[in-house]
Design an enzyme around this catalytic site. Structure first.
Site, PDB file in Angstrom:
ATOM      1  CG  HIS A  16     -12.679 -49.008 102.616  1.00 13.28           C
ATOM      2  ND1 HIS A  16     -12.531 -47.645 102.517  1.00 13.28           N
ATOM      3  CD2 HIS A  16     -13.747 -49.189 103.429  1.00 13.28           C
ATOM      4  CE1 HIS A  16     -13.454 -47.036 103.232  1.00 13.28           C
ATOM      5  NE2 HIS A  16     -14.214 -47.942 103.811  1.00 13.28           N
ATOM      6  CE  LYS A  40     -21.553 -42.718 106.507  1.00 15.93           C
ATOM      7  NZ  LYS A  40     -20.495 -43.748 106.466  1.00 15.93           N
ATOM      8  NE  ARG A  89     -14.212 -48.874 111.037  1.00 16.17           N
ATOM      9  CZ  ARG A  89     -14.753 -47.800 110.491  1.00 16.17           C
ATOM     10  NH1 ARG A  89     -13.977 -46.861 109.993  1.00 16.17           N
ATOM     11  NH2 ARG A  89     -16.059 -47.650 110.462  1.00 16.17           N
ATOM     12  CB  SER A 127     -13.658 -42.408 104.680  1.00 18.13           C
ATOM     13  OG  SER A 127     -13.612 -43.674 104.087  1.00 18.13           O
TER      14      SER A 127
HETATM   15  P1  ADP Z   1     -20.715 -46.979 105.009  1.00 18.88           P
HETATM   16  O1  ADP Z   1     -21.189 -45.591 104.777  1.00 18.88           O
HETATM   17  O2  ADP Z   1     -21.584 -48.022 104.368  1.00 18.88           O
HETATM   18  O3  ADP Z   1     -20.380 -47.307 106.440  1.00 18.88           O
HETATM   19  P2  ADP Z   1     -17.868 -46.950 104.532  1.00 18.88           P
HETATM   20  O4  ADP Z   1     -17.173 -46.651 103.261  1.00 18.88           O
HETATM   21  O5  ADP Z   1     -17.618 -46.030 105.685  1.00 18.88           O
HETATM   22  O6  ADP Z   1     -19.384 -47.054 104.141  1.00 18.88           O
HETATM   23  O7  ADP Z   1     -17.507 -48.423 105.007  1.00 18.88           O
HETATM   24  C1  ADP Z   1     -17.796 -49.546 104.229  1.00 18.88           C
HETATM   25  C2  ADP Z   1     -17.460 -50.794 105.021  1.00 18.88           C
HETATM   26  O8  ADP Z   1     -16.057 -50.866 105.211  1.00 18.88           O
HETATM   27  C3  ADP Z   1     -18.093 -50.877 106.413  1.00 18.88           C
HETATM   28  O9  ADP Z   1     -18.456 -52.216 106.667  1.00 18.88           O
HETATM   29  C4  ADP Z   1     -16.981 -50.461 107.325  1.00 18.88           C
HETATM   30  O10 ADP Z   1     -17.121 -51.059 108.600  1.00 18.88           O
HETATM   31  C5  ADP Z   1     -15.780 -51.035 106.587  1.00 18.88           C
HETATM   32  N1  ADP Z   1     -14.561 -50.303 106.939  1.00 18.88           N
HETATM   33  C6  ADP Z   1     -14.402 -48.979 107.098  1.00 18.88           C
HETATM   34  N2  ADP Z   1     -13.135 -48.673 107.454  1.00 18.88           N
HETATM   35  C7  ADP Z   1     -12.465 -49.850 107.516  1.00 18.88           C
HETATM   36  C8  ADP Z   1     -11.128 -50.226 107.866  1.00 18.88           C
HETATM   37  N3  ADP Z   1     -10.240 -49.331 108.263  1.00 18.88           N
HETATM   38  N4  ADP Z   1     -10.819 -51.533 107.791  1.00 18.88           N
HETATM   39  C9  ADP Z   1     -11.740 -52.436 107.406  1.00 18.88           C
HETATM   40  N5  ADP Z   1     -13.023 -52.167 107.119  1.00 18.88           N
HETATM   41  C10 ADP Z   1     -13.386 -50.891 107.162  1.00 18.88           C
END
Ligand code: ADP
Length: 158
Positions: A16, A40, A89, A127
């Site tokens: 992130h 979630k 990803r 996460s």
């Molecule tokens: P959501 O519940 O909206 O998917 P997340 O916190 O899981 O929220 O993810 C937020 C955004 O960050 C999404 O667009 C996801 O694809 C992206 N994301 C998650 N993990 C990574 C990573 N390792 N590298 C880059 N982007 C990521």
């Protein structure tokens, strides 16, 4: 330009963070929007997730962190952002993300979704995977910022 980066961030990972930093370089101002009510069932409550993000971005001047509820397009409109950032990803993200992007476009045609592919170093990161590793005492310092690492260790020690 201002871009909204919405997500659950439960917790924020280095993936992130990498996306936030790259988006800041490309667009100028990034608004990280943390979703309040998510299906979630987050591990960390909203205020903890905000603290974790604020600590991790304290060296970056053009990032704002907000919370939101409801539609992402409404949140973008309210903060005057015409762009929504999402990360990709792998192909597995693509179908889901494309569906959301089309839905958002149908709700507000003025707002565009921008996808950034992840840094290859972090393309395996999620996460939930980080939490799985932390739960069993594995090394996570290459996966999450320092404050998140501490929080995860505390959480799973209890
Ligand atoms: P959501 O519940 O909206 O998917 P997340 O916190 O899981 O929220 O993810 C937020 C955004 O960050 C999404 O667009 C996801 O694809 C992206 N994301 C998650 N993990 C990574 C990573 N390792 N590298 C880059 N982007 C990521």
């Amino acid at each position: 330009m201002k871009i909204l980066y919405p997500g659950t961030f439960d917790p924020l990972t280095k993936g992130h963070l990498d996306l936030i930093q790259r988006a800041e370089k490309l667009f100028g101002n990034v608004v990280v929007a943390v979703l309040k009510n998510t299906s979630k069932k987050p591990t960390f409550d909203l205020s903890r997730r905000i603290i974790q993000i604020n600590k991790a971005i304290s060296h970056l001047p053009n990032i704002d962190v907000i919370t939101y509820d409801g539609l992402t397009v409404d949140c973008a409109r309210d903060v005057n952002a015409n762009l929504i950032l999402r990360g990709l990803r792998a192909m597995s993200d693509f179908e889901y993300e494309l569906q959301i992007a089309h839905t958002n476009k149908s709700l507000n045609s003025k707002i565009e979704t921008i996808f950034l592919s992840t840094n290859t170093n972090y393309s395996f990161l999620s996460s939930s995977l980080v939490k799985e590793v932390a739960k069993f005492g594995g090394e996570i310092n290459h996966m999450v910022p320092e404050s998140v690492e501490r929080d995860l260790k505390d959480y799973f020690r209890k």
